[in-house]
Design a protein around this motif. Structure first.
Motif, PDB file in Angstrom:
ATOM      1  N   ASN A  35       0.817  -1.340  -0.038  1.00  0.00           N
ATOM      2  CA  ASN A  35      -0.101   0.188   0.109  1.00  0.00           C
ATOM      3  C   ASN A  35       0.940   1.375   0.011  1.00  0.00           C
ATOM      4  OD1 ASN A  35      -2.857  -0.449   0.047  1.00  0.00           O
ATOM      5  ND2 ASN A  35      -2.599  -1.288   1.843  1.00  0.00           N
ATOM      6  N   ASP A  36       1.796   1.255   1.005  1.00  0.00           N
ATOM      7  CA  ASP A  36       2.769   2.793   1.117  1.00  0.00           C
ATOM      8  C   ASP A  36       3.692   2.722  -0.041  1.00  0.00           C
ATOM      9  OD1 ASP A  36       1.252   2.788   3.471  1.00  0.00           O
ATOM     10  OD2 ASP A  36       2.733   2.028   4.724  1.00  0.00           O
ATOM     11  N   ALA A  37       4.279   1.705  -0.523  1.00  0.00           N
ATOM     12  CA  ALA A  37       5.298   1.737  -1.328  1.00  0.00           C
ATOM     13  C   ALA A  37       5.368   0.630  -2.591  1.00  0.00           C
ATOM     14  CB  ALA A  37       6.713   1.915  -0.793  1.00  0.00           C
ATOM     15  N   PRO A  38       4.473   0.653  -3.231  1.00  0.00           N
ATOM     16  CA  PRO A  38       4.243  -0.575  -4.131  1.00  0.00           C
ATOM     17  C   PRO A  38       5.342  -0.716  -5.067  1.00  0.00           C
ATOM     18  CG  PRO A  38       2.690   1.254  -4.668  1.00  0.00           C
ATOM     19  CD  PRO A  38       3.317   1.523  -3.717  1.00  0.00           C
ATOM     20  N   GLY A  39       6.037   0.299  -5.512  1.00  0.00           N
ATOM     21  CA  GLY A  39       7.243   0.117  -6.578  1.00  0.00           C
ATOM     22  C   GLY A  39       8.675  -0.318  -5.552  1.00  0.00           C
ATOM     23  N   ASP A  40       8.439  -0.413  -4.377  1.00  0.00           N
ATOM     24  CA  ASP A  40       9.592  -0.945  -3.352  1.00  0.00           C
ATOM     25  C   ASP A  40       9.172  -2.520  -3.184  1.00  0.00           C
ATOM     26  OD1 ASP A  40      10.608   1.583  -3.749  1.00  0.00           O
ATOM     27  OD2 ASP A  40       9.939   2.030  -1.545  1.00  0.00           O
ATOM     28  N   VAL A  41       8.392  -2.816  -3.548  1.00  0.00           N
ATOM     29  CA  VAL A  41       8.084  -4.319  -3.292  1.00  0.00           C
ATOM     30  C   VAL A  41       8.851  -5.335  -4.208  1.00  0.00           C
ATOM     31  CG1 VAL A  41       6.319  -6.362  -3.276  1.00  0.00           C
ATOM     32  CG2 VAL A  41       5.669  -4.058  -2.494  1.00  0.00           C
ATOM     33  N   ARG A  42       9.744  -6.338  -3.637  1.00  0.00           N
ATOM     34  CA  ARG A  42      10.728  -7.075  -4.279  1.00  0.00           C
ATOM     35  C   ARG A  42      10.654  -8.541  -4.043  1.00  0.00           C
ATOM     36  NH1 ARG A  42      11.210  -2.775  -6.422  1.00  0.00           N
ATOM     37  NH2 ARG A  42      12.949  -1.539  -6.326  1.00  0.00           N
ATOM     38  N   ARG A  43      11.069  -9.174  -4.781  1.00  0.00           N
ATOM     39  CA  ARG A  43      10.991 -10.860  -4.582  1.00  0.00           C
ATOM     40  C   ARG A  43      11.312 -11.072  -3.098  1.00  0.00           C
ATOM     41  NH1 ARG A  43      11.089 -14.779  -8.229  1.00  0.00           N
ATOM     42  NH2 ARG A  43      11.807 -13.375  -9.953  1.00  0.00           N
ATOM     43  N   GLU A  44      12.338 -10.520  -2.469  1.00  0.00           N
ATOM     44  CA  GLU A  44      12.499 -10.823  -1.145  1.00  0.00           C
ATOM     45  C   GLU A  44      11.258 -10.491  -0.163  1.00  0.00           C
ATOM     46  OE1 GLU A  44      14.455  -8.311  -2.746  1.00  0.00           O
ATOM     47  OE2 GLU A  44      15.805  -9.854  -3.502  1.00  0.00           O
ATOM     48  N   ASP A  45      10.333  -9.772  -0.540  1.00  0.00           N
ATOM     49  CA  ASP A  45       9.371  -9.437   0.530  1.00  0.00           C
ATOM     50  C   ASP A  45       8.305 -10.691   0.129  1.00  0.00           C
ATOM     51  OD1 ASP A  45       9.959  -6.641   1.257  1.00  0.00           O
ATOM     52  OD2 ASP A  45       9.548  -6.278  -0.922  1.00  0.00           O
ATOM     53  N   VAL A  46       8.124 -11.288  -0.954  1.00  0.00           N
ATOM     54  CA  VAL A  46       7.586 -12.248  -1.303  1.00  0.00           C
ATOM     55  C   VAL A  46       8.271 -13.727  -0.386  1.00  0.00           C
ATOM     56  CG1 VAL A  46       6.576 -13.937  -2.953  1.00  0.00           C
ATOM     57  CG2 VAL A  46       6.479 -11.575  -3.308  1.00  0.00           C
ATOM     58  N   GLU A  47       9.601 -13.736  -0.767  1.00  0.00           N
ATOM     59  CA  GLU A  47      10.185 -14.832  -0.237  1.00  0.00           C
ATOM     60  C   GLU A  47       9.983 -14.860   1.308  1.00  0.00           C
ATOM     61  OE1 GLU A  47      11.265 -17.327  -1.611  1.00  0.00           O
ATOM     62  OE2 GLU A  47      11.099 -16.502  -3.616  1.00  0.00           O
ATOM     63  N   ARG A  48       9.928 -13.616   2.234  1.00  0.00           N
ATOM     64  CA  ARG A  48       9.518 -13.758   3.497  1.00  0.00           C
ATOM     65  C   ARG A  48       8.159 -14.048   3.821  1.00  0.00           C
ATOM     66  NH1 ARG A  48      12.785  -9.111   3.543  1.00  0.00           N
ATOM     67  NH2 ARG A  48      11.129  -7.446   2.942  1.00  0.00           N
ATOM     68  N   LEU A  49       7.317 -14.108   3.115  1.00  0.00           N
ATOM     69  CA  LEU A  49       5.920 -14.630   3.151  1.00  0.00           C
ATOM     70  C   LEU A  49       5.759 -16.012   2.978  1.00  0.00           C
ATOM     71  CD1 LEU A  49       3.547 -12.044   1.364  1.00  0.00           C
ATOM     72  CD2 LEU A  49       3.816 -12.344   3.754  1.00  0.00           C
ATOM     73  N   LYS A  50       6.751 -16.616   2.026  1.00  0.00           N
ATOM     74  CA  LYS A  50       6.817 -17.978   1.873  1.00  0.00           C
ATOM     75  C   LYS A  50       7.398 -18.673   2.916  1.00  0.00           C
ATOM     76  CE  LYS A  50       7.035 -19.489  -2.376  1.00  0.00           C
ATOM     77  NZ  LYS A  50       7.357 -19.661  -3.747  1.00  0.00           N
ATOM     78  N   ALA A  51       8.431 -18.003   3.553  1.00  0.00           N
ATOM     79  CA  ALA A  51       9.188 -18.567   4.827  1.00  0.00           C
ATOM     80  C   ALA A  51       8.381 -18.628   5.951  1.00  0.00           C
ATOM     81  CB  ALA A  51      10.597 -17.650   4.887  1.00  0.00           C
TER      82      ALA A  51
END
Length: 110
Positions: A35-51
């Protein structure tokens, strides 16, 4: 969180200290960033969710819901549509807690 206004308020106040599972904290942190910084979302953010044991489908759903709500919020702001009264939000919450987003059964044909 259903049935606990205190827990919902704790999440709204500070998700990091809210009494919810760590996996949910990770999901809320991801959605906050989206929401706050959509352009800053990276693969690492998704990997944290998968972890945190979120599936690809759950991540996709979270992104989709976030995007749809952003669309509707901007549409509402841009068209001047007014939100519901607090009483109507409470009634809607009860209905959704009981049945989710699905519509009720069709009315019988007279």
């Amino acid at each position: 969180m259903l049935g606990s206004t205190e827990r919902v308020q704790a999440v709204l106040d500070d998700v990091a200290t809210a009494p919810i599972p760590e996996a949910e904290k990770a999901l809320f942190a991801f959605v906050d960033k989206l929401n706050d910084a959509p352009g800053d979302v990276r693969r690492e953010d998704v990997e944290r969710l998968k972890a945190a044991d979120w599936s690809d489908e759950a991540v996709y759903d979270a992104v989709s819901v976030c995007a749809i709500f952003n669309f509707y919020n901007r549409w509402i702001d841009g068209t001047g549509v007014h939100g519901l009264s607090p009483d109507m939000y409470a009634k809607s919450a009860k209905r959704m807690a009981a049945g989710g987003y699905l519509p009720g059964p069709p009315a019988p044909i007279p």
